[in-house]
Scaffold this motif. Structure first.
Motif, PDB file in Angstrom:
ATOM      1  N   PHE A 311       0.829  -1.209   0.000  1.00 35.93           N
ATOM      2  CA  PHE A 311       0.000   0.000   0.000  1.00 35.93           C
ATOM      3  C   PHE A 311       0.864   1.259   0.000  1.00 35.93           C
ATOM      4  O   PHE A 311       0.799   2.106   0.884  1.00 35.93           O
ATOM      5  CB  PHE A 311      -0.946  -0.032   1.198  1.00 35.93           C
ATOM      6  CG  PHE A 311      -1.536  -1.386   1.437  1.00 35.93           C
ATOM      7  CD1 PHE A 311      -2.379  -1.972   0.502  1.00 35.93           C
ATOM      8  CD2 PHE A 311      -1.224  -2.113   2.573  1.00 35.93           C
ATOM      9  CE1 PHE A 311      -2.899  -3.234   0.697  1.00 35.93           C
ATOM     10  CE2 PHE A 311      -1.749  -3.375   2.785  1.00 35.93           C
ATOM     11  CZ  PHE A 311      -2.589  -3.942   1.843  1.00 35.93           C
ATOM     12  N   ASP A 312       1.667   1.321  -1.041  1.00 37.50           N
ATOM     13  CA  ASP A 312       2.691   2.345  -1.234  1.00 37.50           C
ATOM     14  C   ASP A 312       2.193   3.748  -0.873  1.00 37.50           C
ATOM     15  O   ASP A 312       1.085   4.129  -1.228  1.00 37.50           O
ATOM     16  CB  ASP A 312       3.096   2.299  -2.711  1.00 37.50           C
ATOM     17  CG  ASP A 312       4.211   3.252  -3.076  1.00 37.50           C
ATOM     18  OD1 ASP A 312       4.499   4.168  -2.318  1.00 37.50           O
ATOM     19  OD2 ASP A 312       4.791   3.062  -4.156  1.00 37.50           O
ATOM     20  N   ASN A 313       3.022   4.480  -0.160  1.00 37.51           N
ATOM     21  CA  ASN A 313       2.834   5.908   0.049  1.00 37.51           C
ATOM     22  C   ASN A 313       3.712   6.614  -0.985  1.00 37.51           C
ATOM     23  O   ASN A 313       4.944   6.535  -0.889  1.00 37.51           O
ATOM     24  CB  ASN A 313       3.266   6.289   1.466  1.00 37.51           C
ATOM     25  CG  ASN A 313       3.175   7.774   1.737  1.00 37.51           C
ATOM     26  OD1 ASN A 313       2.811   8.564   0.886  1.00 37.51           O
ATOM     27  ND2 ASN A 313       3.542   8.171   2.952  1.00 37.51           N
ATOM     28  N   PRO A 314       3.139   7.217  -2.023  1.00 35.25           N
ATOM     29  CA  PRO A 314       1.770   7.724  -2.127  1.00 35.25           C
ATOM     30  C   PRO A 314       0.825   6.900  -3.002  1.00 35.25           C
ATOM     31  O   PRO A 314      -0.361   7.183  -3.031  1.00 35.25           O
ATOM     32  CB  PRO A 314       1.983   9.075  -2.786  1.00 35.25           C
ATOM     33  CG  PRO A 314       3.097   8.818  -3.763  1.00 35.25           C
ATOM     34  CD  PRO A 314       4.007   7.834  -3.062  1.00 35.25           C
ATOM     35  N   GLY A 315       1.332   5.947  -3.750  1.00 32.97           N
ATOM     36  CA  GLY A 315       0.537   5.350  -4.823  1.00 32.97           C
ATOM     37  C   GLY A 315      -0.560   4.408  -4.391  1.00 32.97           C
ATOM     38  O   GLY A 315      -1.497   4.148  -5.139  1.00 32.97           O
TER      39      GLY A 315
END
Length: 544
Positions: A311-315
């Motif tokens: 849940f990548d920050n920002p993607g």
């Protein structure tokens, strides 16, 4: 040489009679030199400039300075400024100077604060400190604080009402009610961290990876490879500082975590962005980036590949197990003259709201030959506790440990003992489930509001994340969402704040998309999220 700029066409507008004005003309711009009998002030005038000027110091606006003997009519014609009253390090990008939008000179003024002449060139401040000026977090927080009723979808904070006061109180009482052991918790600890906490963290990670995979792994990670840090950001900075010399390269997703991008820049390294899709970094694009770097003769400078696999920050994207293995394989194959590491920043792993878990890259590299794992309890328990951890390859234990000992001699032991007690008493995972329930509702509220308000707007699209705290929104390409554009000002005036996507792109590689926005749903209620997306969508439609 420092640079400052003011809008053109400001001559003769209400300046004090005591100032005389000789004007020097050139083909590209006019430099105006103003003289007060006691205080010379030099500044430039160019019609091209709307660039923000970053001036080191305490982030006080130049317009707020009541100590400097500088005429206020000058100030209101300057662009937006972040400064101190000392004006100690004016900066303009070299690219702007090269394009002749600015002229360089030295600014000298007299400040009543210290009754001495001060120049903008302050040699007592390090280059690193100057490079750290103008962080986007400070700018965005300033906008939020100046608009107290604004709906901030920018802050990456956690839900305040869900903070674990009761469980933390119980754990703290237990830690401080154990006689001599309690005193030990108030002492200095080891540089690597509390042994019990390191053991519990490693065991938990291995158990999660086994549960998430149908393939067994023979873990050979030792306790000496586990470090505890005050939050994972310190670990990420230490990793970069341990691996990078000036000019060295870390490859990362495009977009990527802007705090880490800033840390690499601060150290003097470079980030190269790699194309992504809904499953994170595209392996073929990673190969192509390395091939280009090799053609440029810079392969020896590549030190690591940085990923946020959950849940990548920002993607908001998650690497599949297959992609994780492919990225690890690429790092191994391209480790020719030296080792290339894969940094797996797993800050959001526990915040999964839909779908099955995915094993960490640690599972495919059980002895940590190439993999560095960074984790934290900030998002899954409490950021105030400030406990993070890292799993390191054996060849980095000594170098990173030496760097760490220069900084803190070990993370705060009391916080470590509290977290060890929470894990030992099985209080952590129930709290994680509580958080998942809260954030699941907010995530659904944001995705639902986006679909309702922007689902039929041409050029708008977003990734439907299954966890974390971020949603990445792309707008029609003619809308500039950046800090220098007018769209963000209109959004703030309408009552909603976001993080401009331009901050989340590497210094090289994939070009930045200036029509992107990072939204977060950790702080606001579902109702406020829905309201905020409605306000934002009105501005987007207005700009169509």
């Amino acid at each position: 040489m420092p640079t400052v700029a003011a809008e053109s066409g400001t001559r003769g507008r209400g300046y004090p009679q005591t100032l005389q004005r000789p004007v020097i003309s050139s083909n590209k711009l006019r430099q105006q030199v103003w003289h007060n009998k006691s205080t010379p002030l030099f500044f430039a005038s160019t019609r091209h400039c709307r660039q923000e000027i970053h001036i080191g110091g305490n982030n006080k606006s130049l317009n707020d300075c009541t100590n400097c003997r500088i005429a206020y009519p000058f100030l209101r014609h300057l662009p937006r400024v972040i400064s101190s009253t000392q004006l100690d390090c004016l900066k303009i990008p070299n690219s702007e100077i090269a394009s002749s939008h600015f002229v360089s000179f030295e600014l000298t003024l007299h400040c009543r604060r210290n009754n001495s002449m001060t120049t903008s060139t302050d040699h007592s401040i390090s280059r690193r400190a100057k490079q750290a000026a103008g962080q986007p977090i400070s700018q965005l927080m300033g906008m939020a604080l100046s608009n107290p009723n604004i709906i901030s979808l920018a802050a990456g904070f956690v839900d305040n009402d869900s903070l674990p006061v009761t469980t933390t109180n119980l754990a703290t009482q237990k830690v401080l009610a154990a006689g001599e052991t309690s005193k030990a918790a108030l002492q200095y600890g080891s540089n690597n961290g509390d042994e019990q906490l390191r053991t519990l963290v490693l065991e938990q990670a291995i158990a999660m990876n086994h549960a998430a995979s149908d393939q067994a792994a023979n873990y050979q990670t030792t306790l000496e490879q586990v470090f505890i840090t005050p939050g994972s950001n310190q670990l990420l900075y230490l990793i970069a500082d341990t691996l990078l010399d000036p000019g060295d390269i870390i490859l990362c997703a495009s977009p990527s975590y802007f705090v880490f991008i800033g840390a690499v820049k601060n150290i003097g390294g470079r980030t190269i962005g790699v194309a992504t899709d809904n499953n994170g970094i595209i392996p073929r694009s990673l190969e192509e980036a390395l091939e280009q770097i090799e053609r440029d003769g810079n392969l020896s400078k590549v030190k690591a590949i940085y990923t946020v696999p959950y849940f990548d920050n920002p993607g908001g994207t998650t690497l599949t197990a297959e992609r994780g293995q492919q990225i690890l394989d690429i790092a191994r194959r391209w480790s020719r003259d030296h080792k290339i590491y894969v940094i797996s920043d797993e800050a959001y792993r526990m915040l999964r709201y839909e779908g099955p878990d995915v094993p960490s890259m640690h599972h495919w590299d059980p002895s940590l030959e190439h993999t560095i794992v960074a984790g934290t309890f900030s998002k899954s328990y409490s950021p105030g506790i400030r406990v993070g951890w890292g799993f390191l390859p054996t060849d980095l234990i000594g170098p990173l440990g030496d760097q760490k000992s220069n900084i803190d001699f070990g993370a705060p032991l009391l916080a470590q003992r509290i977290m060890a007690t929470i894990l030992e008493e099985n209080l952590w995972l129930p709290h994680v489930e509580k958080l998942r329930g809260v954030y699941r509702q907010r995530c659904h509220a944001m995705l639902g509001a986006l679909e309702t308000h922007l689902g039929d707007v041409s050029g708008c699209h977003w990734h439907k994340t299954n966890g974390g705290l971020c949603v990445w929104l792309t707008l029609p390409e003619h809308i500039d969402t950046g800090m220098q554009g007018t769209f963000i000002k209109a959004a703030v005036e309408a009552g909603v704040l976001y993080v401009p996507g331009e901050f989340c792109y590497a210094s090289g590689g994939e070009p930045a998309n200036h029509s992107t926005i990072r939204l977060t749903f950790g702080v606001q209620s579902a109702e406020r999220i829905t309201q905020g997306i409605g306000l934002l969508s009105e501005q987007i439609k207005h700009w169509q």
